[in-house]
Write an enzyme that holds these catalytic residues in place. Structure first.
Site, PDB file in Angstrom:
ATOM      1  N   TYR A  53       0.899  -1.210  -0.114  1.00  0.00           N
ATOM      2  CA  TYR A  53      -0.051  -0.102   0.016  1.00  0.00           C
ATOM      3  C   TYR A  53       0.989   1.227  -0.029  1.00  0.00           C
ATOM      4  CZ  TYR A  53      -3.921  -3.230   1.054  1.00  0.00           C
ATOM      5  OH  TYR A  53      -5.054  -4.131   0.942  1.00  0.00           O
ATOM      6  N   LEU A 209     -17.641  -1.747   0.570  1.00  0.00           N
ATOM      7  CA  LEU A 209     -18.542  -0.980   0.185  1.00  0.00           C
ATOM      8  C   LEU A 209     -18.475  -0.632  -1.432  1.00  0.00           C
ATOM      9  CD1 LEU A 209     -17.931   1.742   2.912  1.00  0.00           C
ATOM     10  CD2 LEU A 209     -19.619   0.056   2.958  1.00  0.00           C
TER      11      LEU A 209
END
Ligand SMILES: NC(=O)c1ccc[n+]([C@@H]2O[C@H](COP(=O)([O-])OP(=O)(O)OC[C@H]3O[C@@H](n4cnc5c(N)ncnc54)[C@H](OP(=O)(O)O)[C@@H]3O)[C@@H](O)[C@H]2O)c1
Length: 286
Positions: A53, A209
């Protein structure tokens, strides 16, 4: 804050997915630290990260470094299970490449240990099966890290049911978590979720989501989520996470956030009780 179990550790039933704070579109460090501290203040005890990341090629572990800084500057930092991963690389051109070789995983784990400033990583997850490396070899490296005490618990990610069984076997029954994509937009990990429920292994839905670029539109993309949200006077995102939590006690969603408001809204899903009719409506549509 409701808790759930990953291996023998109790964690907040919703964790924080830290990826948006280190990749494309990331905020400045002050906003990231405010987001991480808001989550800790609210009782989050699970943070998901990965060495990959980061944005530029020369900043491997950007996200882990950020998390280490946030934990060191918060009085509840020591209570957090940091779940990191190895096996992906970001060469800096926006792509995600892979290296699931045992040599890479071992070196990557050492580097994550240094960045996180710990003697053993709380949960180390093999990020993604590498088609060039036998799965047993990659998971075998994770088993060695576990046996050597470099990691306290082992997980896998982006695995199918056969790989889940194989990994648990290689790890001698010590597989504690599976992290797969799962959201209203992406339901094809239902078999893995059900298998984890059967085996008592934590299931961590990633991009719960719908992912960074689609999370905001969840209500307009999926009318039933907007409908149930309106009935409770809450956000469709909160409804989505409550729907997932209701699927099985092994589910521990890790919604991403780069702002305090979003993670605080998501965490409130642990207090949202949906009716059987509402769950059926969401299941039928999603
Ligand atoms: N294992 C894997 O291969 C893999 C792959 C992808 C992701 N992951 C993990 O899964 C985590 C979550 O996935 P993700 O970040 O890709 O996608 P996501 O959780 O589906 O969506 C993240 C976005 O949702 C927004 N958001 C969060 N809560 C919200 C709320 N209550 N209301 C409105 N918007 C909300 C955030 O906005 P703001 O940025 O504005 O706060 C954030 O950018 C990642 O952070 C990472 O740790 C793992």
């Amino acid at each position: 804050m409701e808790t759930r179990r990953i291996g023998d550790v109790d964690v907040s039933a919703i964790g924080l997915g830290a990826m948006p704070m280190s990749i494309e579109g990331r905020p400045d460090e002050a906003r990231s630290l405010a987001t991480l501290h808001a989550a800790l203040d609210a009782g989050v005890t699970l943070i998901d990260t990965a060495d990959a990341y980061h944005l530029h090629a020369d900043e491997v572990g950007h996200n882990e470094t950020l998390i280490a800084k946030a934990l060191a500057s918060h009085d509840r930092g020591a209570d957090v299970l940091v779940a990191t991963k190895g096996g992906h690389l970001r060469p800096g051109n926006g792509s995600w490449t892979q290296d699931g070789s045992p040599a890479h995983l071992k070196a990557a784990c050492e580097a994550s240990l240094r960045r996180l400033g710990v003697e053993a990583i709380g949960l180390y997850q093999f990020h993604r099966p590498d088609p060039r490396i036998p799965y047993a070899d990659s998971v075998g490296a994770v088993r060695e890290l576990l046996d050597e005490g470099k990691i306290r618990a082992a997980g896998i990610s982006n695995a199918d049911p056969e790989q889940i069984r194989q990994a648990d076997d290689i790890l001698g029954g010590r597989l504690v978590s599976v992290q797969n994509q799962f959201s209203p937009a992406f339901r094809s990990s239902e078999p893995e979720l059900r298998l984890c429920d059967e085996l008592g292994i934590a299931f961590l839905p990633w991009s719960p989501l719908g992912g960074i670029s689609r999370a905001r539109e969840l209500g307009s993309s999926y009318a039933p989520f907007a409908h149930v949200a309106e009935a409770h006077g809450v956000s469709p995102q909160r409804v989505c996470l409550a729907w997932m939590l209701a699927k099985s006690p092994v589910v521990v969603p890790i919604p991403g956030a780069s702002r305090p408001e979003t993670i605080l809204d998501s965490l409130a899903a642990t207090d949202l009780v949906l009716t059987a009719d509402q769950l059926a409506e969401l299941d039928a549509t999603a």
